[in-house]
Design a protein around this motif. Structure first.
Motif, PDB file in Angstrom:
ATOM      1  N   MET A 252       0.837  -1.199   0.000  1.00 46.65           N
ATOM      2  CA  MET A 252       0.000   0.000   0.000  1.00 46.65           C
ATOM      3  C   MET A 252       0.879   1.258   0.000  1.00 46.65           C
ATOM      4  SD  MET A 252      -2.987   0.913   2.697  1.00 46.65           S
ATOM      5  CE  MET A 252      -1.853   1.201   4.004  1.00 46.65           C
ATOM      6  N   GLU A 253       0.422   2.249  -0.740  1.00 48.61           N
ATOM      7  CA  GLU A 253       1.216   3.475  -0.782  1.00 48.61           C
ATOM      8  C   GLU A 253       1.182   4.158   0.576  1.00 48.61           C
ATOM      9  OE1 GLU A 253      -1.565   3.136  -2.611  1.00 48.61           O
ATOM     10  OE2 GLU A 253      -0.750   2.502  -4.554  1.00 48.61           O
ATOM     11  N   PHE A 254       2.235   4.872   0.877  1.00 52.51           N
ATOM     12  CA  PHE A 254       2.324   5.571   2.161  1.00 52.51           C
ATOM     13  C   PHE A 254       1.400   6.790   2.158  1.00 52.51           C
ATOM     14  CE2 PHE A 254       4.710   8.855   4.585  1.00 52.51           C
ATOM     15  CZ  PHE A 254       4.344   8.398   5.824  1.00 52.51           C
ATOM     16  N   LEU A 255       1.565   7.628   1.142  1.00 53.34           N
ATOM     17  CA  LEU A 255       0.681   8.792   1.029  1.00 53.34           C
ATOM     18  C   LEU A 255       0.140   8.836  -0.387  1.00 53.34           C
ATOM     19  CD1 LEU A 255      -0.096  11.681   2.453  1.00 53.34           C
ATOM     20  CD2 LEU A 255       1.455  12.520   0.734  1.00 53.34           C
ATOM     21  N   LYS A 256      -1.165   8.984  -0.497  1.00 54.84           N
ATOM     22  CA  LYS A 256      -1.767   9.035  -1.821  1.00 54.84           C
ATOM     23  C   LYS A 256      -2.634  10.283  -1.913  1.00 54.84           C
ATOM     24  CE  LYS A 256      -4.095   5.894  -5.011  1.00 54.84           C
ATOM     25  NZ  LYS A 256      -3.341   6.377  -6.159  1.00 54.84           N
ATOM     26  N   VAL A 257      -2.412  11.054  -2.947  1.00 61.26           N
ATOM     27  CA  VAL A 257      -3.199  12.257  -3.154  1.00 61.26           C
ATOM     28  C   VAL A 257      -4.043  12.048  -4.395  1.00 61.26           C
ATOM     29  CG1 VAL A 257      -3.097  14.708  -3.664  1.00 61.26           C
ATOM     30  CG2 VAL A 257      -1.458  13.713  -2.091  1.00 61.26           C
ATOM     31  N   ASN A 258      -5.370  12.160  -4.232  1.00 62.12           N
ATOM     32  CA  ASN A 258      -6.276  11.920  -5.353  1.00 62.12           C
ATOM     33  C   ASN A 258      -7.009  13.188  -5.749  1.00 62.12           C
ATOM     34  OD1 ASN A 258      -5.755   9.212  -5.737  1.00 62.12           O
ATOM     35  ND2 ASN A 258      -7.241   8.601  -4.162  1.00 62.12           N
ATOM     36  N   HIS A 259      -6.820  13.599  -6.983  1.00 62.55           N
ATOM     37  CA  HIS A 259      -7.581  14.719  -7.555  1.00 62.55           C
ATOM     38  C   HIS A 259      -7.680  15.904  -6.607  1.00 62.55           C
ATOM     39  CE1 HIS A 259      -8.591  12.050 -10.786  1.00 62.55           C
ATOM     40  NE2 HIS A 259      -8.974  11.161  -9.900  1.00 62.55           N
ATOM     41  N   LEU A 260      -6.572  16.316  -6.061  1.00 62.63           N
ATOM     42  CA  LEU A 260      -6.563  17.435  -5.118  1.00 62.63           C
ATOM     43  C   LEU A 260      -6.789  18.753  -5.857  1.00 62.63           C
ATOM     44  CD1 LEU A 260      -5.960  18.200  -2.109  1.00 62.63           C
ATOM     45  CD2 LEU A 260      -3.663  18.733  -2.889  1.00 62.63           C
TER      46      LEU A 260
ATOM     47  N   HIS B 281     -12.577  31.643 -10.313  1.00 65.28           N
ATOM     48  CA  HIS B 281     -11.704  31.008  -9.325  1.00 65.28           C
ATOM     49  C   HIS B 281     -10.258  31.097  -9.762  1.00 65.28           C
ATOM     50  CE1 HIS B 281     -15.463  28.989  -8.042  1.00 65.28           C
ATOM     51  NE2 HIS B 281     -14.900  29.150  -6.867  1.00 65.28           N
ATOM     52  N   VAL B 282      -9.385  31.303  -8.793  1.00 71.06           N
ATOM     53  CA  VAL B 282      -7.956  31.100  -9.044  1.00 71.06           C
ATOM     54  C   VAL B 282      -7.691  29.636  -8.737  1.00 71.06           C
ATOM     55  CG1 VAL B 282      -5.636  31.688  -8.332  1.00 71.06           C
ATOM     56  CG2 VAL B 282      -7.386  33.443  -8.389  1.00 71.06           C
ATOM     57  N   LYS B 283      -7.259  28.923  -9.754  1.00 69.94           N
ATOM     58  CA  LYS B 283      -7.050  27.492  -9.534  1.00 69.94           C
ATOM     59  C   LYS B 283      -5.594  27.271  -9.146  1.00 69.94           C
ATOM     60  CE  LYS B 283     -10.811  26.315 -12.553  1.00 69.94           C
ATOM     61  NZ  LYS B 283     -11.278  25.781 -13.830  1.00 69.94           N
ATOM     62  N   ALA B 284      -5.332  27.411  -7.841  1.00 70.93           N
ATOM     63  CA  ALA B 284      -3.956  27.294  -7.360  1.00 70.93           C
ATOM     64  C   ALA B 284      -3.435  25.880  -7.542  1.00 70.93           C
ATOM     65  CB  ALA B 284      -3.884  27.698  -5.897  1.00 70.93           C
ATOM     66  N   VAL B 285      -4.262  24.934  -7.177  1.00 69.67           N
ATOM     67  CA  VAL B 285      -3.931  23.529  -7.431  1.00 69.67           C
ATOM     68  C   VAL B 285      -5.136  22.952  -8.156  1.00 69.67           C
ATOM     69  CG1 VAL B 285      -3.424  21.306  -6.402  1.00 69.67           C
ATOM     70  CG2 VAL B 285      -2.491  23.366  -5.373  1.00 69.67           C
ATOM     71  N   ASP B 286      -4.911  22.414  -9.338  1.00 72.80           N
ATOM     72  CA  ASP B 286      -6.037  22.040 -10.193  1.00 72.80           C
ATOM     73  C   ASP B 286      -5.954  20.566 -10.546  1.00 72.80           C
ATOM     74  OD1 ASP B 286      -8.261  22.200 -11.659  1.00 72.80           O
ATOM     75  OD2 ASP B 286      -7.419  23.359 -13.301  1.00 72.80           O
ATOM     76  N   ASP B 287      -6.552  19.745  -9.680  1.00 73.77           N
ATOM     77  CA  ASP B 287      -6.679  18.332  -9.973  1.00 73.77           C
ATOM     78  C   ASP B 287      -5.329  17.644 -10.129  1.00 73.77           C
ATOM     79  OD1 ASP B 287      -7.722  15.922 -10.442  1.00 73.77           O
ATOM     80  OD2 ASP B 287      -8.833  16.450 -12.252  1.00 73.77           O
ATOM     81  N   ILE B 288      -4.630  17.473  -9.039  1.00 76.44           N
ATOM     82  CA  ILE B 288      -3.378  16.711  -9.133  1.00 76.44           C
ATOM     83  C   ILE B 288      -3.489  15.433  -8.307  1.00 76.44           C
ATOM     84  CG2 ILE B 288      -1.943  18.756  -9.522  1.00 76.44           C
ATOM     85  CD1 ILE B 288      -0.917  18.440  -6.683  1.00 76.44           C
ATOM     86  N   SER B 289      -2.830  14.398  -8.779  1.00 73.92           N
ATOM     87  CA  SER B 289      -2.804  13.112  -8.093  1.00 73.92           C
ATOM     88  C   SER B 289      -1.369  12.604  -8.107  1.00 73.92           C
ATOM     89  CB  SER B 289      -3.684  12.084  -8.798  1.00 73.92           C
ATOM     90  OG  SER B 289      -4.980  12.598  -8.975  1.00 73.92           O
ATOM     91  N   PHE B 290      -0.906  12.160  -6.970  1.00 71.63           N
ATOM     92  CA  PHE B 290       0.408  11.513  -6.938  1.00 71.63           C
ATOM     93  C   PHE B 290       0.500  10.667  -5.688  1.00 71.63           C
ATOM     94  CE2 PHE B 290       2.510  14.183  -3.729  1.00 71.63           C
ATOM     95  CZ  PHE B 290       1.696  15.305  -3.746  1.00 71.63           C
ATOM     96  N   GLN B 291       1.539   9.895  -5.610  1.00 70.57           N
ATOM     97  CA  GLN B 291       1.696   9.077  -4.418  1.00 70.57           C
ATOM     98  C   GLN B 291       3.143   9.029  -3.981  1.00 70.57           C
ATOM     99  OE1 GLN B 291      -0.037   5.709  -6.379  1.00 70.57           O
ATOM    100  NE2 GLN B 291       1.925   4.623  -6.255  1.00 70.57           N
TER     101      GLN B 291
END
Lengths: 308, 302
Positions: free
Chosen positions: A1-9, A26-36
């Motif tokens: 299992m991944e330690f940290l998973k970011v989904n569609h932030l 809207h100011v889209k400072a962070v626009d839909d990012i995913s990583f692990q």
């Protein structure tokens, strides 16, 4: 299992205008990012200033509220936890701040600064607390007596070490390092970076390393994500991205790294001209009509690029 | 050898106890001669005023004595008497005590309210800040003097404490605004974010982290306000809306100078009180300046 998973932030800030201060966009400072992040690795977030990398880091640690998306730490969604659980999980994520001058309270002694998290989470007697602080301060390479000094009595590099000692106090699993060395001069940068690498194995840390300096990223990171306008344009293993960049934005960034060898100057100039030409000819392949990147596409097991 | 050991132990002890804030204040006072003199003068005045007020009988002093109206200074009345034949020196002492006590209490009360409300408004921001600031704006646009006069007229049991409460109800707003503004600037700094990530609760961040960084501005503001509040009290009494005439106040004494005859020919009635107000205010201001430097490590002289 991944330690940290970011989904569609997503982190959006409303733009209000007019008499009734209606939201017009809207100011889209962070626009839909995913990583692990995998345990024990160093993940680098790179990008120009204003691309949302700091916002991402601050959202992960809870200083900024996410508009949408989920952040899973060891399978638990941090946004859905109640207050008590969140403060418990807070111990697992700590942060090293960019500015070593404003991140230490000038009115508190080093002892009180480093002991702050201990006082919040553990009940220790003053002697135990002092011993623990002294151990940490020695571990980051400062004299044990310096715990009775105030922050203004230290240099920038020493202050950043105090910041690191504070972040280590609770034995976190993940440390978010938000441009930890960009406020330091180059000789001290190497010192602090190598020290961060040393403690990584010792304390079994996972780093999320935020920086705009590709040289440092290459030195520190196992995997990197390149951000542009709140989105990822390229993500993958550090080696692959540096040796085989696919996205034009990455190519431009890498070609901009200065080369110290004067004999290669002509080569470097040619490379830059070549990349610039490619950018002018083919940017539609990489950016849509709004100038934003396309969704990521996997091109190998460890490499994804935002192209059509 | 033994002496050496003792020395190093002493040094270790000195190092382990960083100088207390009181010691820093004291060191700063000694370095600044003007502040030191002010402190000595002010303490002497306060000591004399509060000490001798214990032995003075207020009822006896405010008793009208028709035989000695406007008596010039003499052995019996050191500073003469006023239009009612009342001893000026006695009124001066009790008046100074009343004025200073009122000024101090108003300062402490408004300081406390302003601090609490300013910190909350500045730290949380957003809607809370907006609501609090609109309330403050509302209080600020009310005509302060007129309302105090109205309250003084309608409060049934009017005495020193109701006076303090009425004044405090209006005067906390300035402090709340000042502290809110400073808190707004302070909370954007990374050490506040760091405290949040370290799991420190909000109230602790406000009191333990932000408040010490505001201490210099608070101390300076409170000392200057102390002088100002004594002035406001004297001013209201001068206008006749402060303390009743049966309770002596410095302002009442100065107000006798509205009579041209007193102003020109009977200096002993109003000059001591005016000088006392001047000296007290100057002393407080000089001390405030020294405190201001002590609160900021970079400005210290000592």
């Amino acid at each position: 299992m991944e330690f940290l998973k970011v989904n569609h932030l997503k982190v959006y800030y409303p733009i209000r205008s007019g008499f009734f201060r209606r939201v017009v966009g809207h100011v889209k400072a962070v626009d839909d990012i995913s990583f692990q992040l995998n345990r024990g690795e160093t993940y680098g977030l790179v990008g120009e200033s204003g691309c949302g990398k700091t916002t991402t880091g601050r959202t992960l640690i809870g200083l900024i509220k996410a508009t949408a998306g989920e952040i899973l730490l060891e399978g638990k969604d941090l946004a859905k936890l109640n207050r008590r659980e969140r403060s418990y999980h807070r111990k697992d994520i700590q942060m090293i701040f960019q500015d070593p001058y404003s991140s230490l309270n000038p009115k508190k002694r080093v002892l009180d600064i480093i002991a702050e998290p201990i006082r919040n989470f553990e009940k220790l007697s003053p002697q135990e607390e002092k011993r623990k602080v002294q151990y940490l301060i020695e571990r980051v390479g400062l004299h044990p007596d310096s715990i009775y000094k105030y922050p203004h009595e230290f240099s920038g590099g020493q202050r950043q070490r105090i910041g690191i000692a504070r972040a280590l106090t609770l034995h976190p699993k993940l440390i978010i390092a938000d441009e930890p060395v960009s406020a330091l001069d180059v000789s001290v940068q190497a010192q602090v970076l190598n020290f961060m690498k040393d403690i990584q194995t010792e304390f079994q840390l996972t780093y999320l390393f935020i920086s705009h300096d590709l040289g440092i990223i290459r030195h520190m990171c196992d995997r990197i994500g390149i951000m542009y306008r709140g989105q990822f344009v390229e993500e993958g293993a550090s080696q692959e991205i540096f040796n085989n960049p696919q996205h034009i934005y990455t190519k431009r960034l890498i070609s901009a790294i200065p080369n110290v060898d004067p004999r290669k100057k002509q080569e470097q100039i040619k490379l830059r001209q070549h990349v610039e030409k490619e950018y002018k000819l083919s940017w539609q392949r990489y950016f849509n009509a709004e100038g934003k990147a396309y969704p990521l596409k996997r091109i190998s097991d460890t490499h994804s690029v935002a192209i059509l | 050898m033994r002496a050496n050991l003792n020395d190093s132990q002493q040094i270790a002890k000195d190092v382990s106890q960083s100088p207390s804030s009181l010691f820093i204040l004291w060191r700063e006072m000694i370095k600044d001669k003007l502040a030191l003199i002010s402190l000595v003068v002010l303490s002497c005045i306060l000591l004399i005023v509060y000490g001798s007020a214990l032995f003075l009988d207020q009822d006896k002093i405010v008793k009208v004595d028709l035989l000695s109206i406007y008596a010039p200074p003499s052995a019996e009345h050191w500073l003469g008497t006023d239009y009612g034949g009342r001893d000026i020196l006695g009124q001066l002492i009790i008046g100074a005590r009343n004025s200073f006590t009122i000024g101090l209490l108003i300062t402490l009360l408004t300081g406390f309210i302003g601090l609490a409300i300013g910190l909350i408004a500045g730290y949380y921001g957003g809607i809370i800040d907006n609501v609090i600031m609109r309330i403050i704006d509302f209080i600020l646009v009310l005509p302060f003097l007129m309302l105090v006069i109205v309250f003084v007229a309608i409060v049934p049991k009017y005495n020193v404490f109701t006076f303090i409460l009425i004044m405090s109800a209006f005067l906390w707003t300035g402090k709340a605004r000042l502290i809110r503004a400073k808190t707004l600037a302070e909370r954007e700094l990374d050490y506040v974010s760091a405290s949040k990530t370290l799991g420190t609760p909000d109230w602790k961040i406000m009191i333990r982290e932000i408040l010490p960084n505001l201490s210099s501005i608070i101390i300076v503001n409170l000392t200057l306000n102390l002088a100002g509040n004594i002035g406001i009290e004297s001013g209201l009494s001068y206008l006749g809306f402060g303390l009743p005439e049966s309770t002596p106040s410095l302002g009442t004494l100065v107000s006798y100078a509205t009579n041209p005859d007193v102003l020109q020919n009977k200096w002993w009635v109003w000059l001591p009180a005016s000088l006392l107000i001047l000296v007290i205010m100057l002393c407080i201001n000089f001390i405030g300046q020294a405190l201001k430097r002590a609160a900021d490590a970079r400005q210290r002289l000592g």
